[in-house]
Write an enzyme that holds these catalytic residues in place. Structure first.
Site, short mmCIF file in Angstrom:
data_model
loop_
_atom_site.label_atom_id
_atom_site.label_comp_id
_atom_site.label_asym_id
_atom_site.label_seq_id
_atom_site.Cartn_x
_atom_site.Cartn_y
_atom_site.Cartn_z
N THR A 68 0.87 -1.17 0.00
CA THR A 68 0.00 0.00 0.00
C THR A 68 0.91 1.22 0.00
O THR A 68 1.64 1.44 0.96
CB THR A 68 -0.89 0.03 1.26
OG1 THR A 68 -1.64 -1.19 1.31
CG2 THR A 68 -1.86 1.20 1.22
N LYS A 117 -7.79 1.30 -3.13
CA LYS A 117 -7.41 0.88 -1.76
C LYS A 117 -7.60 2.02 -0.76
O LYS A 117 -8.18 1.83 0.31
CB LYS A 117 -5.95 0.41 -1.78
CG LYS A 117 -5.30 0.20 -0.44
CD LYS A 117 -5.66 -1.12 0.17
CE LYS A 117 -5.10 -1.24 1.57
NZ LYS A 117 -5.50 -2.46 2.24
N LYS A 127 -1.57 5.19 8.52
CA LYS A 127 -0.79 5.26 7.27
C LYS A 127 -1.73 5.42 6.07
O LYS A 127 -1.55 6.29 5.22
CB LYS A 127 0.05 3.98 7.12
CG LYS A 127 0.73 3.86 5.77
CD LYS A 127 1.33 2.48 5.50
CE LYS A 127 1.72 2.36 4.04
NZ LYS A 127 2.28 1.07 3.66
P1 NAD Z 1 6.23 -5.77 7.24
O1 NAD Z 1 6.94 -4.61 7.86
O2 NAD Z 1 5.92 -6.97 8.07
O3 NAD Z 1 7.04 -6.27 5.93
C1 NAD Z 1 7.77 -5.43 5.08
C2 NAD Z 1 9.06 -6.16 4.76
O4 NAD Z 1 9.80 -5.41 3.79
C3 NAD Z 1 10.00 -6.34 5.98
O5 NAD Z 1 10.27 -7.71 6.16
C4 NAD Z 1 11.25 -5.55 5.60
O6 NAD Z 1 12.45 -6.14 6.08
C5 NAD Z 1 11.17 -5.58 4.08
N1 NAD Z 1 11.94 -4.54 3.44
C6 NAD Z 1 12.04 -3.22 3.76
N2 NAD Z 1 12.84 -2.58 2.90
C7 NAD Z 1 13.28 -3.51 2.01
C8 NAD Z 1 14.14 -3.46 0.89
N3 NAD Z 1 14.71 -2.31 0.49
N4 NAD Z 1 14.38 -4.60 0.21
C9 NAD Z 1 13.79 -5.76 0.60
N5 NAD Z 1 12.97 -5.88 1.66
C10 NAD Z 1 12.73 -4.76 2.35
O7 NAD Z 1 4.90 -5.15 6.62
P2 NAD Z 1 3.59 -5.96 6.14
O8 NAD Z 1 2.59 -5.99 7.25
O9 NAD Z 1 4.01 -7.23 5.47
O10 NAD Z 1 3.01 -4.94 5.06
C11 NAD Z 1 3.56 -4.83 3.75
C12 NAD Z 1 2.69 -3.91 2.92
O11 NAD Z 1 1.37 -4.43 2.87
C13 NAD Z 1 2.56 -2.49 3.49
O12 NAD Z 1 2.58 -1.58 2.41
C14 NAD Z 1 1.22 -2.51 4.20
O13 NAD Z 1 0.62 -1.22 4.25
C15 NAD Z 1 0.43 -3.45 3.29
N6 NAD Z 1 -0.69 -4.13 3.96
C16 NAD Z 1 -0.55 -4.68 5.19
C17 NAD Z 1 -1.62 -5.31 5.80
C18 NAD Z 1 -1.48 -5.93 7.16
O14 NAD Z 1 -2.52 -6.25 7.78
N7 NAD Z 1 -0.27 -6.14 7.67
C19 NAD Z 1 -2.85 -5.39 5.13
C20 NAD Z 1 -2.98 -4.85 3.85
C21 NAD Z 1 -1.88 -4.22 3.27
#
Ligand code: NAD
Length: 290
Positions: free
Chosen positions: A87, A162, A237
């Site tokens: 997102t 979204k 966010k």
């Molecule tokens: P998270 O923080 O658990 O995962 C993000 C991952 O990206 C981490 O493991 C981090 O180490 C990795 N990362 C950061 N920079 C990086 C880079 N340069 N190269 C490679 N890896 C890198 O977050 P999440 O909960 O998995 O969410 C991910 C996305 O999904 C976000 O944009 C969030 O808004 C969206 N989202 C989350 C949810 C939820 O319920 N968690 C629901 C819908 C959408």
């Protein structure tokens, strides 16, 4: 298919694992998180993207997405699709699509709804923006990771859908919580309140499916001491992304703005950080009009 998967956090890990379990060859890269079962670890994002027909990313924000895209686009094969499921702001999604286009690649912005539970169960909803042909290429993968995928339009349309959805969600959750707190003070039983509203014109997903009152309605984070679920800071966010988009196109969104301000206060100066976004109800319970 050969798939590169960048970002193996709470969402990305189960999504990548589901693709591998369905028989696809998945190379994964994350700066910190380990690879889930069935996914082969790549040493860099570019290495994960090399030879992939589809590169999927699931990253924290638009700035990180843009830096990852700048690294993987030169490594991708002609005709491959870059599909970002994070997102992020609409502008970053469109920038990445333009960068990919300039390199002869197609890009999709395909954020998801459904949370970690949906990612694990393979029941996410995808909302995608980008070329129809790229959507058709990735659709079989959406079917593995999710239960529904909607092609919303051109680049940025997925992120637009979204943030509009989540702006409604933030606003209806606040409205539902403040109405429960008002009902409490009026002496109305919470179960009766639910029985009426969930079958009347005040109904919404926030009331009917994700009721913020413990012990009322279907099982929800309220029944687990407001452990997320969907954390209040993630809702903040998304509300900030909605306001950034509204500013970009000069749209008047007073309820979205009010919701953003309330969640900012809840997360930054009250006890909302780390709690589910429905913990707005105990917040309202303790407050008065002044
Ligand atoms: P998270 O923080 O658990 O995962 C993000 C991952 O990206 C981490 O493991 C981090 O180490 C990795 N990362 C950061 N920079 C990086 C880079 N340069 N190269 C490679 N890896 C890198 O977050 P999440 O909960 O998995 O969410 C991910 C996305 O999904 C976000 O944009 C969030 O808004 C969206 N989202 C989350 C949810 C939820 O319920 N968690 C629901 C819908 C959408």
């Amino acid at each position: 298919m050969n798939i590169g998967f960048i970002g193996l956090g709470n969402m990305g890990a189960p999504m990548a694992a589901n693709l591998a379990a369905a028989g696809h060859v998945v190379k994964g890269f994350d700066l910190a998180a380990p690879c889930p079962e069935g996914v082969t670890k790549a040493e860099t994002a570019a290495a994960a993207a090399t030879g992939a027909e589809v590169v999927i990313s699931m990253l924290p924000n638009g700035a990180i997405l843009k830096s990852v895209a700048a690294e993987v686009i030169p490594a991708m094969a002609p005709g491959a699709v870059l599909c970002d499921c994070s997102t992020v702001d609409v502008e970053s999604a469109r920038d990445v699509a333009a960068q990919a286009g300039a390199a002869g690649l197609a890009a999709l912005d395909a954020p998801v709804s459904g949370g970690v539970g949906g990612a694990t169960a393979g029941t996410l909803t995808f909302m995608a923006g980008g070329p129809a042909a790229a959507f058709a290429t990735v659709e079989p993968l959406f079917e593995i990771m999710g239960q529904k995928a909607v092609h919303c339009g051109d680049a940025g349309a997925g992120q637009s859908a979204k943030i509009c959805n989540n702006m409604i969600l933030g606003v209806t959750m606040i409205a539902t919580c403040e109405a429960f707190a008002l009902a409490d003070k009026l002496g109305l039983d919470r179960q009766k309140m639910f029985d009426v509203v969930s079958t009347s014109s005040g109904q919404s997903w926030s009331m009917n499916t994700y009721c913020p009152a413990p012990g009322v309605g279907p099982q929800s984070p309220a029944d687990n001491d407001y452990q997320p679920g969907f954390a209040a800071e993630l809702m903040l966010k998304d509300l900030r992304l909605a306001q950034a988009a509204a500013e970009m196109v000069d749209a008047d969104t007073p309820m979205g703005l009010a919701a953003e301000k309330l969640y900012a206060r809840f997360v930054e100066s009250e006890d909302g950080k780390g709690r589910d976004f429905s913990a707005m109800l105990p917040r309202f319970e303790t407050r008065t009009r002044s």
